[in-house]
Each structure stands twice: as C-alpha cells, then as structure tokens.
Design a protein around this motif. Structure first.
Motif, mmCIF file in Angstrom:
data_model
loop_
_atom_site.group_PDB
_atom_site.id
_atom_site.type_symbol
_atom_site.label_atom_id
_atom_site.label_comp_id
_atom_site.label_asym_id
_atom_site.label_seq_id
_atom_site.Cartn_x
_atom_site.Cartn_y
_atom_site.Cartn_z
ATOM 1 N N LYS A 288 7.588 28.211 -7.959
ATOM 2 C CA LYS A 288 8.118 27.145 -7.096
ATOM 3 C C LYS A 288 6.958 26.218 -6.744
ATOM 4 O O LYS A 288 5.911 26.673 -6.266
ATOM 5 N N VAL A 289 7.120 24.945 -6.996
ATOM 6 C CA VAL A 289 6.042 23.990 -6.732
ATOM 7 C C VAL A 289 6.512 23.017 -5.656
ATOM 8 O O VAL A 289 7.581 22.429 -5.770
ATOM 9 N N VAL A 290 5.709 22.891 -4.605
ATOM 10 C CA VAL A 290 6.095 21.986 -3.519
ATOM 11 C C VAL A 290 5.070 20.861 -3.427
ATOM 12 O O VAL A 290 3.874 21.109 -3.254
ATOM 13 N N LEU A 291 5.518 19.647 -3.545
ATOM 14 C CA LEU A 291 4.618 18.494 -3.360
ATOM 15 C C LEU A 291 4.998 17.851 -2.032
ATOM 16 O O LEU A 291 6.181 17.582 -1.785
ATOM 17 N N ARG A 292 4.001 17.611 -1.194
ATOM 18 C CA ARG A 292 4.313 17.038 0.120
ATOM 19 C C ARG A 292 3.714 15.645 0.251
ATOM 20 O O ARG A 292 2.567 15.428 -0.136
ATOM 21 N N PHE A 293 4.468 14.740 0.827
ATOM 22 C CA PHE A 293 3.993 13.366 1.005
ATOM 23 C C PHE A 293 4.162 12.998 2.477
ATOM 24 O O PHE A 293 5.273 13.079 3.018
ATOM 25 N N TYR A 294 3.055 12.609 3.083
ATOM 26 C CA TYR A 294 3.105 12.373 4.537
ATOM 27 C C TYR A 294 3.197 10.894 4.921
ATOM 28 O O TYR A 294 3.427 10.565 6.047
ATOM 29 N N ASP A 295 2.938 10.023 3.951
ATOM 30 C CA ASP A 295 2.714 8.633 4.361
ATOM 31 C C ASP A 295 3.821 7.662 3.967
ATOM 32 O O ASP A 295 3.583 6.472 3.873
ATOM 33 N N PHE A 296 4.992 8.181 3.702
ATOM 34 C CA PHE A 296 6.049 7.282 3.252
ATOM 35 C C PHE A 296 7.267 7.360 4.165
ATOM 36 O O PHE A 296 8.404 7.289 3.700
ATOM 37 N N ALA A 297 7.020 7.501 5.463
ATOM 38 C CA ALA A 297 8.128 7.623 6.408
ATOM 39 C C ALA A 297 9.061 6.421 6.261
ATOM 40 O O ALA A 297 8.618 5.278 6.150
ATOM 41 N N GLY A 298 10.356 6.684 6.217
ATOM 42 C CA GLY A 298 11.351 5.609 6.133
ATOM 43 C C GLY A 298 11.523 5.050 4.731
ATOM 44 O O GLY A 298 12.333 4.151 4.512
ATOM 45 N N LYS A 299 10.759 5.559 3.769
ATOM 46 C CA LYS A 299 10.889 5.033 2.404
ATOM 47 C C LYS A 299 11.560 6.063 1.505
ATOM 48 O O LYS A 299 11.498 7.268 1.783
ATOM 49 N N MET A 324 7.864 13.582 6.830
ATOM 50 C CA MET A 324 7.203 14.151 5.653
ATOM 51 C C MET A 324 8.255 14.420 4.587
ATOM 52 O O MET A 324 9.328 14.934 4.880
ATOM 53 N N VAL A 325 7.950 14.019 3.351
ATOM 54 C CA VAL A 325 8.887 14.249 2.258
ATOM 55 C C VAL A 325 8.374 15.410 1.415
ATOM 56 O O VAL A 325 7.210 15.414 1.009
ATOM 57 N N GLU A 326 9.230 16.397 1.177
ATOM 58 C CA GLU A 326 8.863 17.506 0.293
ATOM 59 C C GLU A 326 9.678 17.413 -0.983
ATOM 60 O O GLU A 326 10.893 17.225 -0.929
#
Ligand code: ATP
Ligand code: MG
Length: 378
Positions: A288-299, A324-326
């Motif tokens: 299972k691979v999880v990529l997390r993105f913290y800087d795209f709130a609302g996008k 945060m988008v996972e």
C-alpha cells in the motif's frame, strides 16, 4: 530581543540554510530580525546575495576597531539585517582576551543593539570553538538541525553535554530544540532515523521538519530565501511553520512550557513514527503506497503514472483531511514514474526531489516502492 543559535558540530546538516530561511520567515511575519553570521565561510550573507569578501565582520568588532552596529548590513530582506562574516573571522578564535570574558564577548557587544530587534538568529560554524561558545552563552534557545542520514546523530550527545555545562556555569536554562532536516521519508533509512531521533530527544524534537528538496539549493544560488524564490513550495511552508513554533516557544515563560505545545510536538512525532513504522496487513507482494500533499487545500489533485497508464486517478483512492490530500495506490515493489494534476494542470510532485526529465520538457517524479514498507510522502 530573543536569540536563537543554530548549532551542530556536524557539517552540512542545514544550519546555514535554516538560519537564512528562518530569518526570512520571521522577517515576513513582521518581526525585526538580525542574522548574525558566525561562520567564516560567510554562507549566510551569500544566501541573501550580499556576500563581500572585504566586508568587516565580528573580528573587527572583537578587536575593538569598529562597533557591532557599524558592520550591520541593513534591509537585506523584508525585516532582516545581516552581520556578515568573512575568512578573517576565523582568526577571532585566537584573539587574546581576558579569560573571564572569552565566552562573553558577543554578549558584551550586543548590549547596545538588543532593543533594535525582536529576534537574532545566529548561524554557528561547524565546530565547538570560541565563536560557537559565545553564541551558546547568549542564546535563549539552541536549535540543532539534524540531518536524517547515516552520520546525522554523530556528536549530538557531546553538544547536549556542552550545553549542560554552560547551563550550570551560567546558571540559566538554555532550551534545546531539534529540527530534522534533509528529510526524505520515502526511504526506509530516513524513516528509521526519524524514529530514532524521536525516541532519543523526545520533547526536544520540534513538530516541524524540513524535507530534502533541490529548491533550497536553487534558492541559495539565486541569493534568495525560499519564501522569496518559491513561496508556495512545501519547504517554504515548513520554514514558515518553524518560525511560528519558535516564536510561540520563545514567548512562553520557561515555567509554562505548556502541555498544549508538548502535545502538538508529540502528535507530530507520532505521525512521523507511524510513517516510519512498517505496516502489517500486506497482500502478497503488493504494497500500500500513500502519497500525501499538504499544500493544495481547496484544489483538485489527481495522480497519474506509469502504474495506471497515466490516466488521472485510475485505481487511486483519494482521502482529504484538514486540507491534506492523500492518494493511495496498491503496487508491486519497483520504480514508477508519476505526475500530479492540480486543477487540471500537470506537474511534478514538488515534495519529491527524485525526478527525471520527460519528453515534453517537464519532469516526472519517481516513486520507489520497497518490498516491505509503505511509502509515504511528506
Ligand atoms: N532541506 C534540504 N534539501 C536539500 N538540500 C539542502 C537542504 N538543506 C540544506 N541543503 C543543502 O545541503 C548543503 C549543506 O547545507 P548548509 O550549508 O545549510 O549546512 P551547514 O550545516 O550550514 O554546513 P556547514 O557545517 O558547512 O556550515 C548545502 O548545499 C545546502 O544547499
Ligand atoms: Mg553553514
């Protein structure tokens, strides 16, 4: 004025990069900041594009030739003045001084300008000589950047001991905060280091870390802090958070070393640990691979790569929490290329320094999936 000394005997762990970017972030937050370069390599002034090998530096101040205020370079960045360093400063280690004043020269020379600034950030050299001692003695907080690599912890115990001795000799508290730097949490080794750092230094570890990114090197080459060079990058956000956390730590009285703060630190470290832990519940060779993105709130963020025929979000589970988008995918171990699509625009993953150029002149990010670990992105 509150004084933050950035010190670690280990070279190349991010002291200067942190000094430049912390000073700039504090300046952006409308604080009056003095960045004091104590390293004869003079890299702090280089990072603001104002290096001059003939500049006067603290050596001239310690010899009594000039006053500290005369060598300050004003306004190198919003809210930031710099005291530059040159090779001459190395000789300050050997100046004859009264033994009871050896460690306190800086303190003495700072007295007349203390009221002019809210914060002073000191970039220490990678040695525990006279200059570094002068910085530690005057510091309200010592920030130790620790590089998340094989020799990152080398010499830290000795630094703790030295600071402990200074605490006793000068009968005052000198809080220490540890900042994990050059973090690449995709690698198993880095996650193990994060775990070890959290266990060894417990509450001293800050609830912020600085990821590894080529953007920082590029920014230095341009003589700019990252908040000016790439203000929306993850690392600019991380240095902004560092400034916030240190401002709130330093505004607390020592007794109110409050629970809320410790809680936040622990929560963040726990999250780092969780990322560092191997997961159970695997299915055969699939991971299972999880990529997390913290800087795209609302996008709208989508993921496409060599694992899903470059079809945005095909076979990808998306979770959104507190901005945060996972992105979760299940993959066999191996190397994959991917890009993210933010509001319809394709781009490389800004938090992943591992990338290669593609046919359209841009970059694809590289994902390494290991045989026994979940892979996560900061
Ligand atoms: N988070 C990061 N990601 C990528 N590169 C980084 C990062 N932090 C620092 N670097 C790079 O690593 C190198 C060493 O960083 P830096 O000069 O800040 O370390 P230092 O502790 O001040 O070194 P020294 O002990 O020689 O003074 C520099 O080339 C810098 O650009
Ligand atoms: Mg340095």
């Amino acid at each position: 004025m509150k004084i933050i000394a950035i010190a670690n005997r280990k070279g190349g762990c991010g002291k200067t990069t942190t000094a430049i970017n912390l000073a700039a972030c504090l300046g952006k937050k409308e604080q009056r900041v003095l960045l004091l370069d104590l390293d004869p390599q003079g890299h702090s002034s280089l990072g603001f594009g104002v290096f001059n090998e003939h500049a006067r530096d603290l050596y001239d101040v310690f010899t009594g030739e000039v006053k500290l205020e005369e060598i300050i370079l004003p306004g190198v960045f919003t809210g930031v003045d710099v005291v530059p360093a040159t090779m001459t400063l190395a000789a300050a280690e050997h100046l004859p001084v009264r033994s009871d004043e050896r460690d306190r020269q800086l303190e003495i020379h700072l007295a007349p300008i203390r009221h002019r600034y809210d914060y002073m950030v000191i970039d220490c050299p990678p040695s525990m000589g006279l200059l570094c001692f002068n910085a530690l003695v005057v510091a309200d907080l010592v920030l130790i950047p620790i590089e998340m690599s094989l020799f990152g912890l080398h010499g830290i115990d000795q630094m703790y001991q030295t600071i402990g001795q200074l605490r006793e000799r000068y009968r005052r508290d000198i809080p220490i905060r540890v900042l994990p730097t050059l973090v690449d949490s995709r690698t198993r080794l880095c996650r193990q280091f994060l775990h070890e750092v959290g266990e060894r230094f417990a509450d001293d570890v800050l609830p912020v870390m600085v990821q590894f990114t080529v953007r920082l090197k590029e920014a230095v080459r341009q003589g700019m802090p990252i908040v000016a060079y790439d203000p929306t990058s993850t690392v600019a956000v991380q240095y902004g958070r560092l400034a916030d956390v240190l401002m709130s730590t330093l505004s607390e009285s020592p007794k109110t070393e409050n629970v809320g703060h410790t809680e936040t630190r622990l929560t963040t470290m726990r999250r780092a640990f969780e990322e560092a832990q191997p997961r159970s519940g695997r299915h055969g060779g699939l991971q299972k691979v999880v990529l997390r993105f913290y800087d795209f709130a609302g996008k709208k963020v989508q993921l496409a790569g060599s694992f899903n025929d470059w079809t945005p979000d095909q076979g990808v589970i998306t979770r959104i929490e507190d901005g945060m988008v996972e992105k979760i995918v299940v993959l066999m171990p191996g190397n994959y290329q991917y890009r993210i699509i933010v509001d319809g625009a394709w781009q490389e993953d800004p938090s992943n320094p591992d990338q290669m150029s593609n046919f359209s002149g841009g970059y694809n990010s590289i994902l390494h999936v290991e045989a026994e670990h979940e892979t996560a992105s900061v």
